[in-house]
Design a protein around this motif. Structure first.
Motif, mmCIF file in Angstrom:
data_model
loop_
_atom_site.group_PDB
_atom_site.id
_atom_site.type_symbol
_atom_site.label_atom_id
_atom_site.label_comp_id
_atom_site.label_asym_id
_atom_site.label_seq_id
_atom_site.Cartn_x
_atom_site.Cartn_y
_atom_site.Cartn_z
ATOM 1 N N TRP A 1 0.869 -1.317 -0.009
ATOM 2 C CA TRP A 1 0.075 0.095 -0.127
ATOM 3 C C TRP A 1 0.920 1.255 -0.044
ATOM 4 O O TRP A 1 2.030 1.360 0.735
ATOM 5 N N ASN A 2 0.738 2.162 -0.891
ATOM 6 C CA ASN A 2 1.388 3.406 -1.003
ATOM 7 C C ASN A 2 0.351 4.425 -1.747
ATOM 8 O O ASN A 2 -0.140 4.240 -2.492
ATOM 9 N N ILE A 3 0.519 5.673 -1.096
ATOM 10 C CA ILE A 3 -0.350 6.782 -1.711
ATOM 11 C C ILE A 3 0.558 8.007 -2.279
ATOM 12 O O ILE A 3 0.093 8.997 -2.604
ATOM 13 N N GLU A 4 1.681 7.664 -2.441
ATOM 14 C CA GLU A 4 2.869 8.524 -2.839
ATOM 15 C C GLU A 4 2.251 9.138 -4.033
ATOM 16 O O GLU A 4 2.637 10.377 -4.432
ATOM 17 N N PRO A 5 1.612 8.231 -5.128
ATOM 18 C CA PRO A 5 1.159 8.999 -6.369
ATOM 19 C C PRO A 5 0.353 10.111 -6.222
ATOM 20 O O PRO A 5 -0.109 10.997 -7.120
ATOM 21 N N MET A 6 -0.553 10.025 -5.293
ATOM 22 C CA MET A 6 -1.437 11.132 -4.871
ATOM 23 C C MET A 6 -1.008 12.543 -4.506
ATOM 24 O O MET A 6 -1.725 13.570 -4.515
ATOM 25 N N LEU A 7 0.229 12.467 -3.794
ATOM 26 C CA LEU A 7 0.600 13.596 -2.985
ATOM 27 C C LEU A 7 0.776 14.714 -4.162
ATOM 28 O O LEU A 7 0.617 16.122 -3.656
ATOM 29 N N LYS A 8 0.986 14.703 -5.318
ATOM 30 C CA LYS A 8 1.392 15.845 -6.172
ATOM 31 C C LYS A 8 0.109 16.819 -6.399
ATOM 32 O O LYS A 8 0.220 17.550 -6.806
ATOM 33 N N ASN A 9 -1.342 16.066 -6.050
ATOM 34 C CA ASN A 9 -2.221 16.635 -6.304
ATOM 35 C C ASN A 9 -2.747 17.551 -5.094
ATOM 36 O O ASN A 9 -3.788 18.251 -4.959
ATOM 37 N N ILE A 10 -1.914 17.683 -3.996
ATOM 38 C CA ILE A 10 -2.218 18.347 -2.885
ATOM 39 C C ILE A 10 -1.584 19.738 -3.180
ATOM 40 O O ILE A 10 -0.296 20.025 -3.118
ATOM 41 N N ILE A 11 -2.479 20.542 -3.194
ATOM 42 C CA ILE A 11 -2.147 21.988 -3.664
ATOM 43 C C ILE A 11 -2.471 23.130 -2.202
ATOM 44 O O ILE A 11 -1.810 24.264 -2.529
ATOM 45 N N CYS A 12 -2.872 22.546 -1.333
ATOM 46 C CA CYS A 12 -3.212 23.589 -0.171
ATOM 47 C C CYS A 12 -1.918 23.619 0.637
ATOM 48 O O CYS A 12 -1.076 22.589 0.761
ATOM 49 N N PRO A 13 -1.860 24.528 1.662
ATOM 50 C CA PRO A 13 -0.745 24.808 2.680
ATOM 51 C C PRO A 13 -0.699 23.408 3.451
ATOM 52 O O PRO A 13 -1.903 22.771 3.852
ATOM 53 N N LEU A 14 0.450 22.674 3.913
ATOM 54 C CA LEU A 14 0.431 21.508 4.562
ATOM 55 C C LEU A 14 1.295 21.628 5.695
ATOM 56 O O LEU A 14 2.506 22.303 5.644
ATOM 57 N N LEU A 15 1.196 21.450 6.817
ATOM 58 C CA LEU A 15 1.932 21.335 7.977
ATOM 59 C C LEU A 15 1.822 19.736 8.715
ATOM 60 O O LEU A 15 0.840 19.065 8.897
ATOM 61 N N PHE A 16 2.973 19.121 8.387
ATOM 62 C CA PHE A 16 3.327 17.923 8.680
ATOM 63 C C PHE A 16 3.961 17.810 10.328
ATOM 64 O O PHE A 16 4.999 18.073 10.414
ATOM 65 N N VAL A 17 3.119 17.305 11.252
ATOM 66 C CA VAL A 17 3.580 17.254 12.618
ATOM 67 C C VAL A 17 4.145 15.763 12.981
ATOM 68 O O VAL A 17 3.168 14.766 12.613
ATOM 69 N N GLN A 18 5.121 15.516 13.540
ATOM 70 C CA GLN A 18 5.461 14.154 13.991
ATOM 71 C C GLN A 18 6.142 14.240 15.140
ATOM 72 O O GLN A 18 7.455 15.100 15.169
#
Length: 257
Positions: A184-201
């Protein structure tokens, strides 16, 4: 404040919806694989109040006060199906300007929703989400399953999910530990994210490495920021609530307010 069960495409979901601010975005909170509305505690209200936004928290089917799942069996694309249902929920509540805040599975669902329904998603906070399966994730799920079998974890979860606990634990652990899910992998979908993103980890996240953050950060199309918290595990908003709250306030205020 609205607190009730509503029908969304045949699924009876419990929602907590506050719409106090006219012409302001709605922050939508998406819980993790064993989470619920109640387990967010007061974090949603604190964040929404601080940035003067509306907020929506809901229990996915089978969780919290929502109705029981028909079966614990899940397909490998179950989080994409949840993103589609989220879109239906937003449409039902006439939310056209969502800020998604998702934790773990909820973070992944938020990423997928932002990639597929960009016209409704104005910004995204992904906390400890996954875009592919790692060995550390599988080992983390195995340890959680062992804890479920050997500690009082079932009783603690029953406080929030009632008699649905066995079903949600099976639903989560069986798919993540299955052979077919390893690819399972959703990396191909990431290019379609155009809104601002904050990744917290959390730096010591027991369910995912920082590769999850870095590979998301570098592949989305919108402005992105990563926020790694030292000496913190998989649930930063509980382990260091003020740090996550303040960073989220700064992000929302700088991107959409």
């Amino acid at each position: 404040m609205i607190e009730k069960v509503i029908d969304v495409k045949g699924q009876n979901l419990f929602i907590k919806f506050n719409h106090s601010f006219e012409n302001k975005p709605t922050i939508v909170f998406l819980h993790d694989s064993l989470g619920s509305v109640e387990l967010w505690r007061d974090f949603p209200e604190k964040l929404a109040t601080a940035v003067r936004c509306n907020f929506l928290v809901y229990d996915r089917l089978g969780y919290g006060k929502s109705f029981t799942m028909a079966t614990h069996k899940r397909e490998s694309n179950y989080m994409e199906l949840e993103a589609d249902l989220l879109n239906d929920l937003l449409s039902k509540l006439n939310i056209k300007d969502a800020v998604l805040f998702g934790h773990s599975d909820g973070g992944t669902i938020a990423l997928i929703a932002a990639s597929k329904y960009s016209e409704k998603v104005k910004a995204l906070i992904c906390e400890a989400g996954h875009i592919f399966v790692e060995d550390i994730t599988v080992q983390g799920v195995k340890k959680a399953l062992d804890a479920y079998k050997t500690t009082n974890l079932p009783e603690r979860l029953q406080k929030y999910h009632g008699d649905k606990v066995d079903t949600i634990v099976k639903a989560w652990t069986e798919i993540w530990l299955s052979d077919e899910f390893r690819s399972w992998n959703i990396e191909p979908m990431l290019k379609n994210i155009i809104c601002p993103l904050l990744f917290v980890q959390g730096e010591n996240d027991e369910y995912g490495s920082l590769d999850q953050v870095d590979k998301t950060f570098t592949q989305v199309s919108g402005n992105s920021e990563k926020f790694i918290i030292p000496n913190v595990g998989h649930t930063p908003h509980k382990e260091t609530p003020e740090i996550v709250l303040n960073k989220s306030i700064e992000f929302i205020n700088s991107t959409i307010i």
